[in-house]
Design a protein around this motif. Structure first.
Motif, PDB file in Angstrom:
ATOM      1  N   ILE A   1      -0.820  -3.267  -0.341  1.00 13.33           N
ATOM      2  CA  ILE A   1      -1.523  -2.538  -1.469  1.00 13.33           C
ATOM      3  C   ILE A   1      -1.655  -1.232  -1.135  1.00 13.33           C
ATOM      4  CG2 ILE A   1      -4.227  -2.521  -2.266  1.00 13.33           C
ATOM      5  CD1 ILE A   1      -3.893  -5.485  -2.190  1.00 13.33           C
ATOM      6  N   ARG A   2      -1.902  -0.938  -0.016  1.00 13.59           N
ATOM      7  CA  ARG A   2      -2.078   0.639   0.685  1.00 13.59           C
ATOM      8  C   ARG A   2      -0.789   1.268   0.244  1.00 13.59           C
ATOM      9  NH1 ARG A   2      -5.449  -1.015   4.525  1.00 13.59           N
ATOM     10  NH2 ARG A   2      -3.921  -1.699   6.084  1.00 13.59           N
ATOM     11  N   ALA A   3       0.474   0.684   0.857  1.00 16.36           N
ATOM     12  CA  ALA A   3       1.742   1.122   0.478  1.00 16.36           C
ATOM     13  C   ALA A   3       1.957   1.516  -0.947  1.00 16.36           C
ATOM     14  CB  ALA A   3       2.759   0.573   1.128  1.00 16.36           C
ATOM     15  N   THR A   4       1.698   0.660  -1.981  1.00 11.73           N
ATOM     16  CA  THR A   4       1.890   0.709  -3.303  1.00 11.73           C
ATOM     17  C   THR A   4       1.014   1.748  -3.778  1.00 11.73           C
ATOM     18  OG1 THR A   4       2.302  -1.667  -3.468  1.00 11.73           O
ATOM     19  CG2 THR A   4       1.630  -0.597  -5.552  1.00 11.73           C
ATOM     20  N   ARG A   5      -0.361   1.853  -3.337  1.00 12.37           N
ATOM     21  CA  ARG A   5      -1.258   2.886  -3.851  1.00 12.37           C
ATOM     22  C   ARG A   5      -0.619   4.243  -3.521  1.00 12.37           C
ATOM     23  NH1 ARG A   5      -6.292   3.994  -2.234  1.00 12.37           N
ATOM     24  NH2 ARG A   5      -6.510   4.988  -4.126  1.00 12.37           N
TER      25      ARG A   5
ATOM     26  N   ALA B   1      14.174   3.098 -13.623  1.00 12.28           N
ATOM     27  CA  ALA B   1      13.877   2.484 -14.819  1.00 12.28           C
ATOM     28  C   ALA B   1      13.133   1.195 -14.740  1.00 12.28           C
ATOM     29  CB  ALA B   1      15.083   2.508 -15.649  1.00 12.28           C
ATOM     30  N   LEU B   2      13.621   0.341 -13.922  1.00 14.02           N
ATOM     31  CA  LEU B   2      12.812  -0.712 -13.453  1.00 14.02           C
ATOM     32  C   LEU B   2      11.504  -0.719 -13.179  1.00 14.02           C
ATOM     33  CD1 LEU B   2      15.737  -2.902 -11.993  1.00 14.02           C
ATOM     34  CD2 LEU B   2      15.077  -3.231 -14.195  1.00 14.02           C
ATOM     35  N   LEU B   3      11.165   0.338 -12.168  1.00 11.68           N
ATOM     36  CA  LEU B   3       9.723   0.757 -11.751  1.00 11.68           C
ATOM     37  C   LEU B   3       8.989   0.976 -12.858  1.00 11.68           C
ATOM     38  CD1 LEU B   3       7.719   1.083  -9.443  1.00 11.68           C
ATOM     39  CD2 LEU B   3       8.793   3.297  -9.256  1.00 11.68           C
ATOM     40  N   VAL B   4       9.341   1.843 -13.663  1.00  9.21           N
ATOM     41  CA  VAL B   4       8.629   2.237 -15.062  1.00  9.21           C
ATOM     42  C   VAL B   4       8.356   1.252 -15.715  1.00  9.21           C
ATOM     43  CG1 VAL B   4       8.790   3.766 -16.917  1.00  9.21           C
ATOM     44  CG2 VAL B   4       9.363   4.790 -14.718  1.00  9.21           C
ATOM     45  N   ALA B   5       9.153   0.094 -15.970  1.00 14.52           N
ATOM     46  CA  ALA B   5       9.041  -1.066 -16.985  1.00 14.52           C
ATOM     47  C   ALA B   5       7.844  -1.547 -16.062  1.00 14.52           C
ATOM     48  CB  ALA B   5      10.349  -1.697 -16.978  1.00 14.52           C
TER      49      ALA B   5
ATOM     50  N   SER C   1       2.600   4.940  -3.220  1.00 16.90           N
ATOM     51  CA  SER C   1       3.840   5.215  -3.959  1.00 16.90           C
ATOM     52  C   SER C   1       3.257   5.651  -5.475  1.00 16.90           C
ATOM     53  CB  SER C   1       4.627   4.001  -4.173  1.00 16.90           C
ATOM     54  OG  SER C   1       5.088   3.894  -2.872  1.00 16.90           O
ATOM     55  N   LEU C   2       2.161   4.996  -6.119  1.00 14.76           N
ATOM     56  CA  LEU C   2       1.885   5.253  -7.144  1.00 14.76           C
ATOM     57  C   LEU C   2       1.266   6.618  -7.371  1.00 14.76           C
ATOM     58  CD1 LEU C   2       0.326   1.936  -8.665  1.00 14.76           C
ATOM     59  CD2 LEU C   2       2.274   3.338  -9.486  1.00 14.76           C
ATOM     60  N   ARG C   3       0.345   6.994  -6.320  1.00 12.94           N
ATOM     61  CA  ARG C   3      -0.165   8.448  -6.256  1.00 12.94           C
ATOM     62  C   ARG C   3       1.048   9.615  -6.299  1.00 12.94           C
ATOM     63  NH1 ARG C   3      -4.442   7.958  -8.387  1.00 12.94           N
ATOM     64  NH2 ARG C   3      -4.342  10.323  -8.138  1.00 12.94           N
ATOM     65  N   ARG C   4       2.213   9.284  -5.459  1.00 15.24           N
ATOM     66  CA  ARG C   4       3.067  10.060  -5.439  1.00 15.24           C
ATOM     67  C   ARG C   4       3.621  10.247  -6.831  1.00 15.24           C
ATOM     68  NH1 ARG C   4       4.313   7.681  -0.631  1.00 15.24           N
ATOM     69  NH2 ARG C   4       6.224   6.603  -1.294  1.00 15.24           N
ATOM     70  N   MET C   5       3.894   9.139  -7.463  1.00 10.26           N
ATOM     71  CA  MET C   5       4.492   9.143  -8.810  1.00 10.26           C
ATOM     72  C   MET C   5       3.662   9.962  -9.713  1.00 10.26           C
ATOM     73  SD  MET C   5       5.838   5.350  -9.538  1.00 10.26           S
ATOM     74  CE  MET C   5       5.803   5.717 -11.165  1.00 10.26           C
ATOM     75  N   LEU C   6       2.199   9.911  -9.525  1.00  8.59           N
ATOM     76  CA  LEU C   6       1.314  10.460 -10.398  1.00  8.59           C
ATOM     77  C   LEU C   6       1.537  12.035 -10.128  1.00  8.59           C
ATOM     78  CD1 LEU C   6      -1.593   8.091 -10.381  1.00  8.59           C
ATOM     79  CD2 LEU C   6      -0.198   8.835 -12.598  1.00  8.59           C
TER      80      LEU C   6
END
Length: 148
Positions: free
Chosen positions: A124-128, A6-10, A130-135
């Motif tokens: 930055i690469r790791a964050t990207r 929930a915190l990540l989504v926020a 993670s975001l790609r996996r979320m998408l």
């Protein structure tokens, strides 16, 4: 206490809002709106129909149609015939539109490099990633629910 998901989504929503505001400022510095910048961008590789652009941007066809008409009026884009569908012309960038897109994109890249200089490339690469996996998971959910 909220769970980490929930915190990540926020946090993602907060970041999206901040990036939208930054995008509006960046686009305005080049005489554009963020919506015009986005439509120029999706039509930059090849001419695209308004419905195709709307699907890629995840917005309504009517919104993209209004923006596309504005871009044509500003001579940043032009409609061209579509051999696959006579009633749905393709939107193509004019040389002026390509120049405008190049300028606003370069401005944004310079700004992003400055803003995020303190964040290491590996973070930055790791964050990207993670975001790609979320998408991917969001796409999977939409496909299962019939929303896509």
């Amino acid at each position: 206490m909220p769970d980490e998901t929930a915190l990540l989504v926020a946090d993602v929503f907060e970041a999206a809002g901040a990036l939208r505001r930054l995008g509006e400022q960046t686009a305005a510095a080049e005489g554009l709106t963020q919506a015009r910048w986005q439509v120029l961008s999706v039509a930059s590789e090849q001419a695209i129909t308004v419905p195709q652009a709307a699907r890629r941007l995840g917005v309504s066809r009517q919104n993209v149609q209004r923006v596309a008409n504005d871009l044509v009026a500003l001579r940043l884009a032009a409609y061209e015939s579509n051999p696959d569908h006579r009633g749905s012309p393709r939107l193509a960038l004019t040389p002026r539109g390509k120049q405008s897109l190049t300028r606003v994109t370069a401005r944004a890249e310079r700004l992003h490099r400055t803003l995020f200089a303190a964040i290491p490339d590996e973070e930055i690469r790791a964050t990207r990633a993670s975001l790609r996996r979320m998408l991917t998971e969001l796409d999977r959910h939409e496909a299962k629910s019939g929303k896509r």
